[in-house]
Design an enzyme around this catalytic site. Structure first.
Site, PDB file in Angstrom:
ATOM      1  N   GLY A   1      64.230 -28.642 -57.425  1.00 41.41           N
ATOM      2  CA  GLY A   1      65.304 -29.448 -58.029  1.00 41.41           C
ATOM      3  C   GLY A   1      64.888 -30.045 -59.369  1.00 41.41           C
ATOM      4  O   GLY A   1      65.627 -29.970 -60.362  1.00 41.41           O
ATOM      5  N   ARG A   2      63.703 -30.632 -59.411  1.00 46.48           N
ATOM      6  CA  ARG A   2      63.276 -31.308 -60.648  1.00 46.48           C
ATOM      7  C   ARG A   2      62.823 -30.330 -61.716  1.00 46.48           C
ATOM      8  O   ARG A   2      62.428 -30.734 -62.807  1.00 46.48           O
ATOM      9  CB  ARG A   2      62.174 -32.319 -60.322  1.00 46.48           C
ATOM     10  CG  ARG A   2      60.975 -31.752 -59.581  1.00 46.48           C
ATOM     11  CD  ARG A   2      60.117 -32.858 -58.992  1.00 46.48           C
ATOM     12  NE  ARG A   2      59.044 -32.348 -58.139  1.00 46.48           N
ATOM     13  CZ  ARG A   2      59.149 -32.076 -56.848  1.00 46.48           C
ATOM     14  NH1 ARG A   2      60.317 -32.235 -56.233  1.00 46.48           N
ATOM     15  NH2 ARG A   2      58.123 -31.651 -56.153  1.00 46.48           N
TER      16      ARG A   2
ATOM     17  N   LYS B   1      66.461 -41.164 -45.980  1.00 45.77           N
ATOM     18  CA  LYS B   1      67.758 -40.494 -45.777  1.00 45.77           C
ATOM     19  C   LYS B   1      68.155 -40.562 -44.305  1.00 45.77           C
ATOM     20  O   LYS B   1      69.311 -40.836 -43.965  1.00 45.77           O
ATOM     21  CB  LYS B   1      67.673 -39.022 -46.189  1.00 45.77           C
ATOM     22  CG  LYS B   1      67.531 -38.770 -47.668  1.00 45.77           C
ATOM     23  CD  LYS B   1      67.583 -37.251 -47.918  1.00 45.77           C
ATOM     24  CE  LYS B   1      67.183 -36.908 -49.336  1.00 45.77           C
ATOM     25  NZ  LYS B   1      67.053 -35.480 -49.569  1.00 45.77           N
TER      26      LYS B   1
ATOM     27  N   HIS C   1      60.598 -54.396 -78.587  1.00 49.95           N
ATOM     28  CA  HIS C   1      61.129 -55.753 -78.490  1.00 49.95           C
ATOM     29  C   HIS C   1      61.321 -56.170 -77.043  1.00 49.95           C
ATOM     30  O   HIS C   1      62.032 -57.117 -76.754  1.00 49.95           O
ATOM     31  CB  HIS C   1      62.441 -55.844 -79.273  1.00 49.95           C
ATOM     32  CG  HIS C   1      62.249 -55.518 -80.710  1.00 49.95           C
ATOM     33  ND1 HIS C   1      61.900 -56.468 -81.647  1.00 49.95           N
ATOM     34  CD2 HIS C   1      62.263 -54.330 -81.363  1.00 49.95           C
ATOM     35  CE1 HIS C   1      61.742 -55.882 -82.827  1.00 49.95           C
ATOM     36  NE2 HIS C   1      61.966 -54.572 -82.675  1.00 49.95           N
TER      37      HIS C   1
ATOM     38  N   GLU D   1      74.956 -38.084 -51.433  1.00 48.65           N
ATOM     39  CA  GLU D   1      75.594 -38.666 -52.614  1.00 48.65           C
ATOM     40  C   GLU D   1      76.536 -37.655 -53.275  1.00 48.65           C
ATOM     41  O   GLU D   1      77.683 -37.970 -53.609  1.00 48.65           O
ATOM     42  CB  GLU D   1      74.543 -39.089 -53.651  1.00 48.65           C
ATOM     43  CG  GLU D   1      73.688 -40.266 -53.243  1.00 48.65           C
ATOM     44  CD  GLU D   1      72.451 -39.868 -52.442  1.00 48.65           C
ATOM     45  OE1 GLU D   1      72.435 -38.745 -51.864  1.00 48.65           O
ATOM     46  OE2 GLU D   1      71.510 -40.671 -52.385  1.00 48.65           O
TER      47      GLU D   1
ATOM     48  N   LYS E   1      71.465 -28.122 -55.226  1.00 49.69           N
ATOM     49  CA  LYS E   1      70.711 -26.971 -54.735  1.00 49.69           C
ATOM     50  C   LYS E   1      71.039 -26.704 -53.267  1.00 49.69           C
ATOM     51  O   LYS E   1      71.343 -25.596 -52.869  1.00 49.69           O
ATOM     52  CB  LYS E   1      69.217 -27.238 -54.920  1.00 49.69           C
ATOM     53  CG  LYS E   1      68.332 -26.117 -54.433  1.00 49.69           C
ATOM     54  CD  LYS E   1      66.865 -26.398 -54.722  1.00 49.69           C
ATOM     55  CE  LYS E   1      65.991 -25.385 -54.000  1.00 49.69           C
ATOM     56  NZ  LYS E   1      64.574 -25.588 -54.211  1.00 49.69           N
TER      57      LYS E   1
ATOM     58  N   GLU F   1      57.934 -37.303 -58.305  1.00 46.20           N
ATOM     59  CA  GLU F   1      58.284 -36.528 -57.122  1.00 46.20           C
ATOM     60  C   GLU F   1      57.274 -35.382 -56.966  1.00 46.20           C
ATOM     61  O   GLU F   1      57.001 -34.926 -55.859  1.00 46.20           O
ATOM     62  CB  GLU F   1      59.724 -35.989 -57.228  1.00 46.20           C
ATOM     63  CG  GLU F   1      60.347 -35.682 -55.874  1.00 46.20           C
ATOM     64  CD  GLU F   1      61.846 -35.447 -55.920  1.00 46.20           C
ATOM     65  OE1 GLU F   1      62.601 -36.286 -55.399  1.00 46.20           O
ATOM     66  OE2 GLU F   1      62.271 -34.424 -56.477  1.00 46.20           O
TER      67      GLU F   1
HETATM   68  O1  F6P Z   1      66.157 -36.341 -52.361  1.00 47.99           O
HETATM   69  C1  F6P Z   1      65.421 -35.726 -53.343  1.00 47.99           C
HETATM   70  C2  F6P Z   1      66.038 -34.434 -53.750  1.00 47.99           C
HETATM   71  O2  F6P Z   1      65.881 -33.475 -52.763  1.00 47.99           O
HETATM   72  C3  F6P Z   1      65.464 -33.956 -55.074  1.00 47.99           C
HETATM   73  O3  F6P Z   1      64.292 -33.255 -54.932  1.00 47.99           O
HETATM   74  C4  F6P Z   1      66.592 -33.156 -55.617  1.00 47.99           C
HETATM   75  O4  F6P Z   1      66.460 -32.929 -56.999  1.00 47.99           O
HETATM   76  C5  F6P Z   1      67.756 -34.036 -55.261  1.00 47.99           C
HETATM   77  O5  F6P Z   1      67.429 -34.574 -53.998  1.00 47.99           O
HETATM   78  C6  F6P Z   1      69.093 -33.360 -55.210  1.00 47.99           C
HETATM   79  O6  F6P Z   1      69.092 -32.294 -54.316  1.00 47.99           O
HETATM   80  P1  F6P Z   1      70.258 -31.225 -54.306  1.00 47.99           P
HETATM   81  O7  F6P Z   1      70.255 -30.534 -55.625  1.00 47.99           O
HETATM   82  O8  F6P Z   1      69.969 -30.319 -53.174  1.00 47.99           O
HETATM   83  O9  F6P Z   1      71.554 -31.973 -54.106  1.00 47.99           O
END
Ligand code: F6P
Length: 544
Positions: A270-271, A507, A387, A215, A209, A356
Site C-alpha cells: 500500500g505505501r 482494527k 517559526h 474507512e 488495495k 509502517e
Molecule cells: O491499515 C494499514 C493499511 O493496511 C495500509 O498498509 C494501507 O496502505 C491502508 O491500510 C489502506 O489499505 P487498502 O488500500 O487496502 O484500503
C-alpha cells in the site's frame, strides 16, 4: 522471546561502535576547518537529485565502516532479490515489486513464472485512455455532463501518495478539474469534501488495495448514497465510480462494474503504490505524459539504487546515515523539512512509508531485534517550520538529524520569494551545523547575563537534497529515494519492511467496540476499567 544478538556481535557493528566513541565529540566546525574538500567529497548526484551530506557527524572512515556493515548484512543481495521478484516479504510470502511499476515496457520481471511487466503496462495504458477521456470531457456523467470534480476515497497508501502528489504537482495539473481527497472515517471529511460539488459532474475513485478497509468502504457507501440521492438511478454508478484495487470480487460486490476497475497486484505494498493504479487521480490531474515522466524519475532512481556502489549510492547512504544516528548516537527521530509549499504533504506521506515499513521489533525469523529499529519520521515545510519547532532543533537537548529538500528554480512566478526561501534553507543548515559560540555572542556586545541564552551549540546534522525544479520526474526520483532509503535501513536490521501486522489489533478492537457504543441496553463491557468508563461516558453524552 529470543533476542537476536548477531547484529551487535558482528565485527562490522563493533567496529562502528568503537569508531563512534572516537568521533562522537568531533565538531562540524573543526571538521570543515581542517578539510577544504569535505563538501565536495561528501556529495552524490543521481537521477537529477543532488545530495550534500557533508554536514553530518561523519568522517571518511564512518562511510567506509557503514558501507562495510551494509555489505556484511547483505543489503546488495537483498536489493537484487527484490528486483528479481523473490518473495522477500517473508511474513506474507510475497514479492516486493514496486520497482516493476515503473520499469520500461521492454523489461521483464518474473513472479511465479509470469512476466509482470506486460500487465503493468496494460493497466497504465488503460489508465491513460481513461484519464484522457476525463480530461477531454469525453467521459460523461449519468446525465450527460462532463466530469469536473474527482474525489479520491482511500486511506493510508491509497490516500497519502495521491494527495501528496496532487499537491506537489499542482502546477502541472488541469485547472478545469477540482480534486478532493477523503480518508478519515470522520464523516466531516466526506461532508466537507463534497459540500460544494455537483453530483452530476463528480467522479469518485474508490482506492483500496484490499477493498475491505473500514474507512474507505464507509466513505464509499456515503459517496454512493450522496450520488444516488441526486442521480436517482443505480445505473449512474457506472459513470460516477471507478475502483482501484486488487480485489475484483469485492469491487463487483460493492456495485462497481469491474470494467471500471484498474487493478494492481499483491506484490505492491500500500505505501509503495502511488505509481500503480492508485495513481489514477494523479494521472487525471497531470495527464499521462507527466505521469510517465513521474515514473521515469522513479525508474532513474531505481537504476541508481540497483547499480551504484554503496559508497556512491544515494538511497543507501541516506539509509546508513539514519542507522548511524538511530543506533549509535541514540537519536530517535529524523526530521524532514521540504522547502516547498507544494511538498506540504510529503512528511505525512513519508511517515507511513518509513514507519509502517521499519516500525518492527522482530527480525525475519521472528526473533526480537536486539537494536533500535525505525526512527520516527516527522516534519513540516520550511519556512513555516522555522517559526514553530526549529527552536528545539537549534537549542534543545535532543539530537535531531534533519533532511532538507529544496529546488533551485521556482514553480511560482514570484521568483524573488524563491530566493528568500532558498536563502532560509541554506542558512538553517549552516546555523544548525556551525552555531554561534559564547565568544561570538559576547563579541557582539550582548549583556553577559544573556550570553548563554543566545549561544547556538551547532553540530546539528543535516543532509541537503537539491533538485532543479519540482517536476514530475524530480518527484518520482525523490519518492524512490526514500523508498530505497527505508529498504536499506530494514535490510541492515534484518526486518520485514513490507508487512504491517501492527495495524491489525486496533482494527479488531474497534469492530468489537462499535456496537457497544450504540447498544440501547447497558452492554456487557468486558474491557479494562478505563476503556469501560470511556465507553459509558460516550454513551451518556451520545444519548443526551
Ligand atoms: O491499515 C494499514 C493499511 O493496511 C495500509 O498498509 C494501507 O496502505 C491502508 O491500510 C489502506 O489499505 P487498502 O488500500 O487496502 O484500503
Amino acid at each position: 522471546m529470543t533476542v537476536n544478538a548477531t547484529l551487535q556481535a558482528m565485527p562490522e557493528w563493533q567496529a562502528l561502535e568503537t569508531h563512534w566513541a572516537s568521533v562522537k565529540d568531533e565538531r562540524l566546525r573543526d571538521l570543515f576547518a581542517a578539510d577544504p574538500g569535505r563538501a565536495e567529497r561528501f556529495a552524490v548526484e543521481a537521477a537529477g537529485l543532488f545530495l550534500d551530506y557533508s554536514k553530518n557527524r561523519i568522517v571518511d572512515e564512518t562511510v567506509r565502516l557503514l558501507a562495510a556493515l551494509a555489505r556484511a548484512r547483505g543489503v546488495e543481495a537483498r536489493r537484487d532479490a527484490m528486483f528479481a521478484g523473490e518473495k522477500i516479504n517473508v511474513s506474507e510470502n510475497r514479492a516486493v515489486l514496486h520497482v516493476a511499476l515503473r520499469a520500461p515496457r521492454d523489461w521483464s520481471i518474473v513472479v511465479d513464472g509470469e512476466d509482470v511487466i506486460p500487465e503493468v503496462h496494460a493497466v497504465l495504458d488503460r489508465m491513460a485512455a481513461f484519464s484522457d477521456q476525463v480530461r477531454s470531457g469525453g467521459w460523461k456523467g449519468h446525465t450527460g455532463k462532463a466530469i469536473k470534480n474527482v474525489v479520491n476515497i482511500g486511506i493510508g497508501g491509497s490516500h497519502l501518495g495521491p494527495e501528496m502528489a496532487y499537491r506537489a504537482l499542482r502546477g502541472f495539473s488541469d485547472d478545469a478539474l477540482t480534486f478532493r481527497f477523503v480518508a478519515n472515517v470522520d464523516g466531516a471529511a466526506f461532508t466537507e469534501a463534497t459540500a460544494d460539488l455537483d453530483p452530476h459532474e463528480t467522479l469518485f475513485i474508490i482506492a483500496s488495495k484490499t477493498f475491505t478497509t473500514l474507512e474507505t468502504m464507509t466513505n464509499a457507501a456515503a459517496a454512493r448514497a450522496w450520488a444516488l440521492a441526486a442521480l436517482g438511478d443505480d445505473k449512474a454508478i457506472a459513470r460516477h465510480f471507478v475502483a482501484l484495487s486488487t480485489n475484483a470480487a469485492a469491487v463487483a460486490e460493492f456495485g462497481i462494474d469491474t470494467a471500471n476497475m484498474f487493478g494492481f497486484w499483491d506484490w505492491v505494498g500500500g505505501r509503495y503504490s502511488m505509481d500503480s493504479a492508485i495513481g489514477l487521480s494523479t494521472m487525471i490531474a497531470v495527464g499521462p505524459d507527466n505521469f510517465r515522466s513521474l515514473l521515469e524519475g522513479f525508474h532513474a532512481m531505481d537504476e541508481h539504487f540497483r547499480t551504484a556502489p554503496i559508497e556512491r549510492n544515494l538511497p543507501m547512504l541516506m539509509g546508513l546515515l539514519a542507522v548511524w544516528y538511530n543506533d549509535f548516537f541514540g537519536a530517535e527521530t529524523v526530521g524532514v523539512m521540504p522547502y516547498s509549499a507544494n511538498l506540504a504533504r510529503f512528511p505525512a506521506y513519508l511517515q507511513q512509508l518509513q514507519m509502517e515499513s521499519n516500525g518492527k521489533h522482530v527480525d525475519l525469523e521472528g526473533r526480537q531485534v536486539g537494536v533500535q529499529t525505525g526512527p520516527v519520521y516527522w516534519g513540516e515545510p520550511g519556512t513555516d517550520a522555522q517559526h514553530s519547532f526549529y527552536q528545539l532543533i537549534h537549542q534543545g537537548t535532543k539530537l535531531i538529524p534533519v533532511d532538507m529538500i529544496g529546488f533551485c528554480a521556482p514553480l511560482s512566478p514570484l521568483a524573488d520569494q524563491h530566493d528568500l526561501l532558498m536563502a532560509n534553507l541554506f542558512a538553517q543548515a549552516e546555523a544548525l551545523a556551525f552555531g554561534k559560540t559564547a565568544e561570538e555572542v559576547a563579541a557582539e556586545g550582548v549583556d553577559p547575563k544573556l550570553v548563554p541564552f543566545r549561544v547556538f551549540e551547532g553540530n546539528r546534522p543535516t543532509s541537503m537534497i537539491l533538485a532543479d525544479r519540482l517536476t514530475p520526474h524530480a518527484l518520482g526520483a525523490l519518492v524512490a529515494l526514500y523508498e530505497h532509503n527505508a529498504f536499506t535501513q530494514g535490510a541492515i536490521w534484518g526486518i520485514d519492511s513490507f508487512d504491517q501486522w501492527g495495524v491489525e489489533l486496533g482494527k479488531v478492537l474497534a469492530k468489537r467496540i462499535t456496537p457497544e457504543l450504540t447498544a440501547t441496553s447497558e452492554p456487557q463491557l468486558a474491557h479494562d476499567s478505563s476503556t469501560n468508563a470511556l465507553i459509558r461516558r460516550y454513551r451518556r453524552a451520545r444519548a443526551a
